[in-house]
Design an enzyme around this catalytic site. Structure first.
Site, PDB file in Angstrom:
ATOM      1  N   LYS A  34       0.842  -1.201   0.000  1.00  0.00           N
ATOM      2  CA  LYS A  34       0.000   0.000   0.000  1.00  0.00           C
ATOM      3  C   LYS A  34       0.879   1.254   0.000  1.00  0.00           C
ATOM      4  O   LYS A  34       2.089   1.158   0.257  1.00  0.00           O
ATOM      5  CB  LYS A  34      -0.916  -0.016   1.230  1.00  0.00           C
ATOM      6  CG  LYS A  34      -0.176  -0.017   2.561  1.00  0.00           C
ATOM      7  CD  LYS A  34      -1.091  -0.354   3.730  1.00  0.00           C
ATOM      8  CE  LYS A  34      -0.311  -0.384   5.029  1.00  0.00           C
ATOM      9  NZ  LYS A  34      -1.110  -0.952   6.141  1.00  0.00           N
ATOM     10  N   TYR A 234      15.580  29.812   8.352  1.00  0.00           N
ATOM     11  CA  TYR A 234      14.445  30.546   8.930  1.00  0.00           C
ATOM     12  C   TYR A 234      14.481  30.527  10.455  1.00  0.00           C
ATOM     13  O   TYR A 234      14.798  29.499  11.062  1.00  0.00           O
ATOM     14  CB  TYR A 234      13.137  29.903   8.482  1.00  0.00           C
ATOM     15  CG  TYR A 234      12.806  30.107   7.033  1.00  0.00           C
ATOM     16  CD1 TYR A 234      12.555  31.379   6.526  1.00  0.00           C
ATOM     17  CD2 TYR A 234      12.729  29.020   6.168  1.00  0.00           C
ATOM     18  CE1 TYR A 234      12.230  31.559   5.189  1.00  0.00           C
ATOM     19  CE2 TYR A 234      12.400  29.185   4.830  1.00  0.00           C
ATOM     20  CZ  TYR A 234      12.156  30.461   4.340  1.00  0.00           C
ATOM     21  OH  TYR A 234      11.841  30.634   3.033  1.00  0.00           O
TER      22      TYR A 234
HETATM   23  C1  LIG Z   1      -0.406  -2.026   6.724  1.00  0.00           C
HETATM   24  C2  LIG Z   1      -1.018  -3.288   7.187  1.00  0.00           C
HETATM   25  C3  LIG Z   1      -0.237  -4.441   7.384  1.00  0.00           C
HETATM   26  C4  LIG Z   1       1.276  -4.433   7.304  1.00  0.00           C
HETATM   27  O1  LIG Z   1       1.839  -3.985   8.517  1.00  0.00           O
HETATM   28  P1  LIG Z   1       3.437  -3.906   8.726  1.00  0.00           P
HETATM   29  O2  LIG Z   1       3.589  -3.482  10.124  1.00  0.00           O
HETATM   30  O3  LIG Z   1       3.923  -2.885   7.756  1.00  0.00           O
HETATM   31  O4  LIG Z   1       3.976  -5.253   8.442  1.00  0.00           O
HETATM   32  C5  LIG Z   1      -0.890  -5.625   7.690  1.00  0.00           C
HETATM   33  N1  LIG Z   1      -2.234  -5.666   7.811  1.00  0.00           N
HETATM   34  C6  LIG Z   1      -3.011  -4.571   7.664  1.00  0.00           C
HETATM   35  C7  LIG Z   1      -4.491  -4.688   7.806  1.00  0.00           C
HETATM   36  C8  LIG Z   1      -2.431  -3.350   7.353  1.00  0.00           C
HETATM   37  O5  LIG Z   1      -3.194  -2.265   7.213  1.00  0.00           O
END
Ligand SMILES: *Cc1c(COP(=O)(O)O)cnc(C)c1O
Length: 338
Positions: A34, A234
């Site tokens: 994702k 800044y």
């Molecule tokens: C993002 C996500 C994962 C992966 O988690 P990690 O800590 O990056 O391994 C697994 N399951 C769900 C439902 C997620 O949203």
């Protein structure tokens, strides 16, 4: 090199997948890609993970799933986030699998029922009788990185709730779950952060045999000597107490080098050097020990500069830093190796 360069090492991704598969001891590895593969590139990472033995890819949204389907062909793709009514038909046509954590179970598409075992976010409070189209049962850990008692309770709750429903793929664990809780493996695990070689525990990833896959490099674009009393940036938050060489790096918070990274270390010509003054939108400053030539390489992430260390300085987690990288081509050049 332009402003900066992001290099993704797919061999590191493959080796991390191998490390996770060994920990999974027979259960399937599903690669979470994702947010464009946590900033690493979903298509490249997804392809490498499949080559290394992952058997499915997980994304958050239907459009992410459709993009992967177009790029990668026949892979198994799970959309973990909510699909709107309007998206269900396109998900079915593209053979995406959906997660149902509330409301009606659509019949026309393959679905995974999500039980809330303690995350308190998405998920059903009880598993309903599976209908046609249900292929999987899942849940999600709230604190596998930091709370063993709560995590064990979630594992037990999931085991009990799914025990009477054989034949469906059960998947519970994220990266932290796979690395610390062998009992969490069930039939498959959804791993993201560890695949990228970043620690889910905020520690050094090497302690878990993981290898960072991303390198972010730039160079000194200007070098100047501050006289005592002169400042950089800044708000004049860094003022030289003695004659101080500083280098200006053409990367800022619009590139994903966050404003709260003042004080962290990058490497300049291979040496650790501190980021000083306020990080601005398109540049930040580093304190140098001596005059260095313009064009001296600066490593922002990788080659000994750990995302986990930046995250500690910024009061956040590695996930947020890499997901926040600006990968538009006007900002950085992206290079894929391996
Ligand atoms: C993002 C996500 C994962 C992966 O988690 P990690 O800590 O990056 O391994 C697994 N399951 C769900 C439902 C997620 O949203």
């Amino acid at each position: 090199m332009g402003r900066s360069e992001l290099t993704i090492d797919l061999d590191a991704i493959r080796r991390n997948a191998g490390t996770l598969l060994r920990a999974l001891d027979g259960a399937e590895l599903w690669a979470v890609v994702k947010a464009d593969g946590y900033g690493h590139g979903a298509v490249d990472v997804g392809r490498a993970a499949l080559e290394a033995g992952a058997t499915a890819l997980c994304v958050a949204t239907v459009p992410e799933g459709l993009a992967l389907r177009a790029a990668l062909g026949a892979a198994r793709i799970l959309v973990m986030g909510r699909a709107s009514d309007g998206e269900i038909a396109s998900a079915r046509e593209a053979a995406l699998e959906l997660v149902v954590g509330a409301g009606e179970i659509p019949e026309s598409v393959r679905v995974h029922l999500k039980l809330d075992t303690g995350m308190g976010r998405w998920g059903l409070s009880e598993l309903p009788a599976p209908t046609r189209g249900v292929v999987g049962l899942m849940s999600h850990f709230a604190s596998a990185d930091c709370d063993p008692a709560f995590t064990e309770a979630q594992i037990e709750r999931f085991r009990d709730a799914t025990a009477g429903l054989p034949g469906l793929t059960r998947h519970l664990a994220n990266s932290a779950g796979v690395l610390r809780y062998p009992a969490a493996a069930f039939d498959a695990a959804r791993c993201g952060i560890a695949l990228y070689g970043i620690s889910p525990f905020g520690e050094s990833a090497a302690a878990d045999g993981l290898e960072p896959a991303l390198r972010w490099e730039s160079e000194l674009a200007q070098v100047k000597l501050l006289a005592p009393g002169e400042s950089t940036g800044y708000g004049r938050r860094f003022t030289a107490g003695r004659p101080t060489w500083i280098g200006i790096v053409p990367v800022g918070y619009a590139d994903g080098f966050r404003r709260d990274l003042t004080g962290t270390q990058v490497r300049v010509g291979g040496e650790p050097r501190r980021v000083v003054g306020t990080v601005s939108m398109d540049a930040f400053a580093v304190a140098l020990e001596r005059e260095l030539p313009v064009g001296t390489p600066v490593t922002l992430i990788g080659a000994g500069v750990e995302v986990e260390e930046h995250a500690r300085v910024a009061g956040t987690i590695g996930y947020e830093l890499v997901a926040g990288l600006n990968r538009s081509s006007e900002r950085s050049r992206r290079v894929v190796v391996g």
